[in-house]
Write a protein that holds these residues in place. Structure first.
Motif, PDB file in Angstrom:
ATOM      1  N   GLN A 165      30.951  49.294  43.671  1.00 30.73           N
ATOM      2  CA  GLN A 165      31.881  49.984  44.540  1.00 30.73           C
ATOM      3  C   GLN A 165      31.174  51.050  45.355  1.00 30.73           C
ATOM      4  O   GLN A 165      31.369  51.178  46.554  1.00 30.73           O
ATOM      5  CB  GLN A 165      32.945  50.653  43.636  1.00 30.73           C
ATOM      6  N   TYR A 174      29.027  40.781  48.023  1.00 26.74           N
ATOM      7  CA  TYR A 174      29.987  41.728  47.464  1.00 26.74           C
ATOM      8  C   TYR A 174      31.208  41.006  46.923  1.00 26.74           C
ATOM      9  O   TYR A 174      31.620  41.220  45.784  1.00 26.74           O
ATOM     10  CB  TYR A 174      30.426  42.750  48.519  1.00 26.74           C
ATOM     11  N   SER A 175      31.801  40.115  47.751  1.00 26.52           N
ATOM     12  CA  SER A 175      33.033  39.515  47.264  1.00 26.52           C
ATOM     13  C   SER A 175      32.753  38.580  46.095  1.00 26.52           C
ATOM     14  O   SER A 175      33.578  38.426  45.214  1.00 26.52           O
ATOM     15  CB  SER A 175      33.822  38.829  48.381  1.00 26.52           C
ATOM     16  N   ASP A 205      42.144  49.042  55.154  1.00 28.89           N
ATOM     17  CA  ASP A 205      42.581  49.116  53.757  1.00 28.89           C
ATOM     18  C   ASP A 205      43.170  47.788  53.292  1.00 28.89           C
ATOM     19  O   ASP A 205      43.079  47.426  52.128  1.00 28.89           O
ATOM     20  CB  ASP A 205      43.646  50.207  53.610  1.00 28.89           C
ATOM     21  N   ARG A 241      32.446  40.972  43.141  1.00 28.91           N
ATOM     22  CA  ARG A 241      33.682  41.637  42.838  1.00 28.91           C
ATOM     23  C   ARG A 241      34.701  40.706  42.185  1.00 28.91           C
ATOM     24  O   ARG A 241      35.422  41.076  41.287  1.00 28.91           O
ATOM     25  CB  ARG A 241      34.235  42.194  44.166  1.00 28.91           C
ATOM     26  N   TYR A 242      34.740  39.441  42.648  1.00 36.00           N
ATOM     27  CA  TYR A 242      35.867  38.589  42.264  1.00 36.00           C
ATOM     28  C   TYR A 242      35.488  37.368  41.444  1.00 36.00           C
ATOM     29  O   TYR A 242      36.344  36.614  41.049  1.00 36.00           O
ATOM     30  CB  TYR A 242      36.613  38.138  43.531  1.00 36.00           C
ATOM     31  N   GLN A 243      34.192  37.157  41.220  1.00 37.62           N
ATOM     32  CA  GLN A 243      33.822  35.973  40.464  1.00 37.62           C
ATOM     33  C   GLN A 243      34.137  36.174  38.986  1.00 37.62           C
ATOM     34  O   GLN A 243      34.543  37.241  38.559  1.00 37.62           O
ATOM     35  CB  GLN A 243      32.344  35.677  40.675  1.00 37.62           C
ATOM     36  N   ARG A 244      33.902  35.122  38.252  1.00 34.46           N
ATOM     37  CA  ARG A 244      34.361  35.090  36.873  1.00 34.46           C
ATOM     38  C   ARG A 244      33.526  35.967  35.950  1.00 34.46           C
ATOM     39  O   ARG A 244      34.061  36.720  35.141  1.00 34.46           O
ATOM     40  CB  ARG A 244      34.313  33.649  36.389  1.00 34.46           C
ATOM     41  N   GLY A 299      40.532  42.145  53.475  1.00 35.45           N
ATOM     42  CA  GLY A 299      39.548  41.673  52.526  1.00 35.45           C
ATOM     43  C   GLY A 299      38.190  41.614  53.193  1.00 35.45           C
ATOM     44  O   GLY A 299      38.098  41.584  54.423  1.00 35.45           O
ATOM     45  N   MET A 322      40.959  48.971  38.942  1.00 37.48           N
ATOM     46  CA  MET A 322      39.538  49.210  38.726  1.00 37.48           C
ATOM     47  C   MET A 322      39.236  49.137  37.230  1.00 37.48           C
ATOM     48  O   MET A 322      39.690  49.960  36.464  1.00 37.48           O
ATOM     49  CB  MET A 322      39.204  50.605  39.228  1.00 37.48           C
ATOM     50  N   SER A 323      38.547  48.187  36.806  1.00 37.59           N
ATOM     51  CA  SER A 323      38.284  48.136  35.376  1.00 37.59           C
ATOM     52  C   SER A 323      36.866  47.675  35.145  1.00 37.59           C
ATOM     53  O   SER A 323      36.272  47.001  35.971  1.00 37.59           O
ATOM     54  CB  SER A 323      39.247  47.174  34.694  1.00 37.59           C
ATOM     55  N   GLN A 340      33.976  45.475  33.645  1.00 39.27           N
ATOM     56  CA  GLN A 340      33.942  44.060  33.351  1.00 39.27           C
ATOM     57  C   GLN A 340      33.610  43.818  31.881  1.00 39.27           C
ATOM     58  O   GLN A 340      33.876  42.761  31.353  1.00 39.27           O
ATOM     59  CB  GLN A 340      32.897  43.378  34.229  1.00 39.27           C
TER      60      GLN A 340
END
Lengths: 715, 305
Positions: free
Chosen positions: A618, A673-674, A637, A677-680, A640, A1-2, A4
């Motif tokens: 989140q 969401y994804s 858990d 969460r995961y894009q650049r 994905g 968890m960081s 951005q």
């Protein structure tokens, strides 16, 4: 968890000036009404300059110029007030310094100082005005300060404008709108958090019996009725609509004819002015009250006459007189009752004062009159008004008793052309002669003065009583209002076996009208003389303006009673009511600290828990999952979000449980969401808000058979 | 570019029936510049897959049948004396091609195996002190018989590690096999196949994999997975850092194949088994397919959100 956004970027981002400037000016705004105009102008110029500097980035103010401006401002204040201390000069100095402080904003800590100072400077407004409205207003600058503090803490809002690749379905306008809503929401959250703290501190902070220091200004000006009466004193008061006091009856309320509020008795006359005898005998209050309360069989005690218990909240008078319903039988402990039934306190009433009292309308006073008393109450000045004296003496011969004589005088007022006017003609040197025989026009002072004069001339003991007559019930509440306009003067005449009897010659002008008032629960002083141009307020047709006035007064009363007058005494009473009896100041302090600690612990525990999922995206996802689990959809858990989409689609295909439209919306949100969460790119505030809004607005509806018939193969 | 990839997948699916997952993994392997190991019995369509892949991508194709008497020179090539000008002239072996099918790689001696594996790792071969670059792209598809028969030399773990992805094709499903029987001969199909891509665009796509972004959360997930293999007592060793990198690279390629420029946890999960299973040596030799410990790791590792 960081995060951005890197810490370096976070610290290096630009300070947004606009919310800070707004907050600062809103803090100063109430002070602008009380400080010299040039300070206001100076502050506004400085703020505009700072804002322009920030926007244009073209010029900057040299530090030396700042110093010069500051010194000039201080010199200006010295010139205006000739000092730098005291309320006015002090507040002016603070306002100037706070206004100039905006030039110093460079780093985040400067903003902190400015904003936290703002909280204190808000208090300066209360030095001038303690009305509830200013307190209500203060919420606006408080919110603005919070907004400024939030804005320097949140991710740069300017990042929103370069949201780059992210183009959500909604228009950008609706997102901006939402962002505003989100800010408001956040503000309300912080305000709501602070309110319990405020209440705990206010209620439990150990109070002193009285104020440590007094609000400066206006202490010398007295208001209300004074202890002398010259023609015009009361009529000038009657033009004021200002409130003299408020009364709350416990139990019965007297009818309109008995609403005489006794304040002072005047028994010396110098030919022009009625005044109070300087040395008065003090009535022993204890024996007096006891004798009254235990003397059921005594003929002093008239069963028919009403007893009334009430609370009076007397506005500041700067005098020592207390007002009671005529005639008081129980008075506050700290006051002294005199033999003429006027009540004095030990100090001037520089604050609004509240006291409990009891009155008995038909209380008999001085069944026997001592020789000295008799002499005093029949005394007249040497010379003057010879016509009146002669006429009175002659008239007295015509009647068998004093009472008959007085009744004849009242009848004369009633039958003959005596007028009540607030603009009487100028009286001659012998005012009583002039009034009684020539002009026959006047107001209560003239009538009271003349009646007492004539009685005394006929050797009947008489005195002037001044106070208030009537009251106006606040229909929205259970208390009565008495205004300066209700100020009145009447007389007391002593009759054998009856003692002092209240005689109101003014009422004799139109006795049937006072009778009319008797029929109403609600009586107002003005309506006593309905024929003479006073408008009576009928309960049934109170206009909205009047209603608003009553409402305002009620709010004001509550404010005075519960906020401004909240002292040791009321604190004790409150605690007694809560079942906490006999707390010492120390115990109260411990209680307060304990409650504060408990509240803060509660808050911080919640905060810590929230912090673990501080990431707003989140948090929104958790909200979404909560919604989903109600419909039997669980994100494992190890699953994905995209895999979940697959599951949902499959389930929907085989055995639908959720309406198709909800599914479409849900899948869109999950995909969003994804992406977030995961894009650049780093997630912008706008995207976070958009996502949260989407999650919040998602309504999952259960699947209903679209075609309205059963499809058994689905089971 | 991405639609081309989809095109490749679709074309391959038309030729190799009923194996979409394996086809995707094979392409992922190719995109990730890795090499593919197919562990399967003969006749399952390994050659067809390799051939079709090369054809669709417009690449050269060679096949080497590994046998116990195969020498490194047979793979790499050798210098032959030419009488006409009295010099040694290097004759390139079959390895100088873009797609190479190394059939039954475990039947060759370790010496020959390592010649191949060296070439796979270095993308060049050195003969007589002269380094010769292999063509680009260079993609090895090795097949291996899963059963350790007499006279085979199973690849040691250290060598298996060099294959990015291991798949097995397995028997086709019943309907698929019916189609197989009733349909055209795959050999003919491949001959008629028109390339969808060329080498140049494939290299571009391989470079695109490098640009796929991975968030810190996903690195964390990856590390959790790798750590789980190291902590487990199922295996003598956990995944090496090279194994982790391979996983990451494969996941990125999968993302590209899924037309994304960012990696999702699902991408890692999709390639997990194919990337890690052959790198982990089971301590208990009998690994039942029902309770696959490698798959269990995926099941038990929480995706950080």
């Amino acid at each position: 968890m960081s995060e951005q956004i890197s810490l370096g970027d976070y610290n290096a981002r630009k300070i947004e000036l606009l919310p800070i400037l707004t907050a600062q000016q809103l803090v100063l705004l109430p002070l602008y009404f009380f400080i010299p105009i040039w300070i206001t102008l100076l502050n506004l110029i400085i703020v505009s300059a700072v804002y322009l500097t920030d926007v244009r980035q073209k010029f900057s103010v040299h530090p030396r110029i700042k110093n010069i401006i500051t010194l000039l401002a201080v010199a200006g204040i010295l010139f205006s007030f000739h000092k730098l201390t005291g309320r006015d000069a002090g507040v002016a100095l603070i306002a100037t310094m706070y206004g100039l402080k905006i030039m110093e904003i460079k780093a985040q800590r400067d903003v902190y100082i400015l904003m936290l100072l703002g909280f204190f400077i808000l208090l300066a407004g209360f030095l001038f005005d303690q009305s509830p409205w200013i307190a209500v207003y203060q919420f606006i600058p408080v919110a603005a300060i919070l907004n400024a503090l939030i804005s320097i803490h949140s991710l740069s809002r300017s990042a929103e404008s370069c949201a780059g690749t992210f183009k959500p379905a909604g228009s950008s306008h609706s997102i901006l709108h939402y962002s505003f809503k989100a800010t408001i929401h956040q503000l309300l959250k912080y305000l709501a958090l602070s309110i319990p703290l405020m209440i705990i501190l206010f209620v439990f902070f150990p109070r002193l019996a009285g104020p440590i220091w007094r609000m400066p200004g206006g202490a010398s000006a007295t208001s209300g009725i004074s202890d002398t009466m010259s023609p015009g004193d009361i009529s000038s008061l009657q033009l004021f609509d200002k409130i003299a006091f408020r009364v709350k009856f416990n139990g019965d309320t007297p009818n309109g004819a008995n609403l005489y509020w006794r304040t002072l008795v005047l028994d010396e006359f110098d030919g022009l002015t009625w005044s109070r005898e300087k040395i008065k005998k003090e009535q022993g209050i204890v024996t007096f009250v006891q004798s009254n309360k235990t003397s059921g069989a005594n003929d002093n005690y008239d069963k028919a006459s009403g007893f009334y218990r009430y609370d009076i909240s007397l506005e500041k008078t700067s005098q020592r007189w207390l007002t009671f319903l005529d005639r008081p039988i129980d008075i506050p402990k700290r006051a002294r009752l005199f033999s003429d039934y006027s009540v004095q306190t030990n100090h001037r009433l520089l604050d609004r004062t509240r006291y409990k009292a009891e009155s008995q309308v038909g209380l008999r006073l001085d069944g026997q009159l001592s020789l000295s008393q008799r002499e005093k109450n029949t005394q007249l000045p040497e010379g003057g008004n010879p016509h009146s004296i002669a006429w009175a003496k002659q008239q007295r011969q015509l009647y068998p008793t004093d009472k008959a004589f007085i009744e004849a005088l009242l009848l004369k007022i009633n039958q003959q052309e005596y007028f009540y006017t607030l603009s009487p003609p100028i009286m001659q040197r012998d005012t009583v002669d002039s009034f009684w025989f020539d002009e026959q026009k006047g107001f209560c002072e003239h009538y009271a003065g003349a009646l007492v004069f004539l009685a005394r001339a006929a050797n009947v003991p008489a005195r002037v009583v001044i106070g208030y007559q009537g009251a106006e019930k606040n229909p929205l509440s259970d208390y009565w209002i008495v205004r300066y306009a209700n100020a009145h003067a009447w007389t007391e005449i002593w009759f054998e076996n009856e003692g002092w009897v209240r005689v109101d010659p003014t009422a004799a002008i139109a006795p049937h009208r006072i009778e009319k008032q008797l029929q109403q629960d609600y009586s107002q002083r003005d309506s006593l003389f309905g024929d003479f141009g006073f408008d009576a307020v009928e309960l049934d047709d109170i206009g909205w303006l009047k209603q608003f006035e009553y409402w305002m007064d009620q709010a004001n009363t509550g404010w005075n009673e519960w906020i401004l007058d909240y002292n040791q005494d009321s604190q004790r009473k409150l605690f007694d009511g809560l079942g906490l009896k006999n707390l010492t100041g120390q115990q109260v302090a411990i209680l307060m600290i304990g409650m504060l600690a408990a509240f803060l612990t509660l808050i911080s525990v919640r905060w810590m828990r929230d912090k673990q999922s501080l990431d707003p995206v989140q948090a929104s996802l958790q909200l979404l999952l909560k919604k989903l689990s109600k419909h039997g959809i669980e994100l494992q858990d190890n699953q994905g979000v995209n895999a979940l989409i697959g599951d949902i689609q499959q389930k929907q295909h085989h055995k639908p449980t959720i309406e198709t439209r909800s599914i479409t919306q849900l899948i869109r949100i999950l995909k969003l969401y994804s992406f977030l969460r995961y894009q650049r790119q780093e997630i912008t505030q706008k995207q976070q808000n958009y996502f949260r809004q989407q999650v919040k607005s998602l309504r999952i509806r259960s699947y209903k058979n679209d075609r309205g018939h059963i499809r058994p193969w689905l089971n | 570019m991405q639609s081309n990839l989809q095109n490749v997948v679709e074309t391959l699916n038309r030729i190799i029936l009923g194996k979409p997952g394996q086809i995707k993994l094979a392409i992922v392997c190719l995109l990730a510049k890795g090499h593919l190991l197919i562990e399967d019995l003969p006749g399952m369509g390994k050659t067809t897959l390799a051939h079709a892949l090369a054809r669709v991508l417009g690449l050269d194709f060679q096949r080497i049948q590994f046998t116990s008497d195969l020498l490194p020179g047979d793979i790499i090539g050798s210098a032959i004396y030419r009488r006409s000008d009295e010099t040694f002239k290097f004759h390139e072996g079959p390895i100088f091609t873009q797609v190479i099918l190394a059939d039954e790689v475990n039947r060759a001696t370790p010496k020959s195996q390592s010649a191949l594996l060296e070439a796979m790792e270095e993308y060049q071969v050195t003969v007589d002190g002269v380094s010769r670059k292999l063509p680009k792209p260079f993609f090895v598809i090795a097949t291996q018989n899963p059963f350790h028969q007499i006279g085979t030399y199973p690849l040691p773990e250290s060598q298996l590690d060099r294959f990015l992805i291991r798949i097995s094709l397995g028997y086709p499903a019943r309907e698929v096999e019916r189609q197989l029987f009733s349909g055209q001969d795959s050999r003919k199909l491949i001959e008629n196949l028109k390339p969808v891509l060329d080498a140049q665009s494939l290299i571009l796509m391989q470079n695109a994999v490098d640009k796929v972004s991975v968030t810190d959360t996903l690195y964390e997930y990856l590390q959790d997975l790798v750590a789980a293999t190291r902590q487990s007592n199922q295996w003598s060793h956990g995944l090496s850092p090279r194994g982790g990198l391979a996983l990451l690279r494969a996941a990125k390629s999968w993302a590209v194949l899924e037309q994304r420029d960012y990696v999702l946890p699902e991408d890692i999960q999709a390639v997990w088994l194919a990337v890690t299973e052959h790198r982990l040596m089971s301590q208990s030799s009998s690994s039942s397919s029902i309770d696959n410990p490698v798959a269990n790791i995926l099941k038990n590792t929480v995706i950080p959100r």
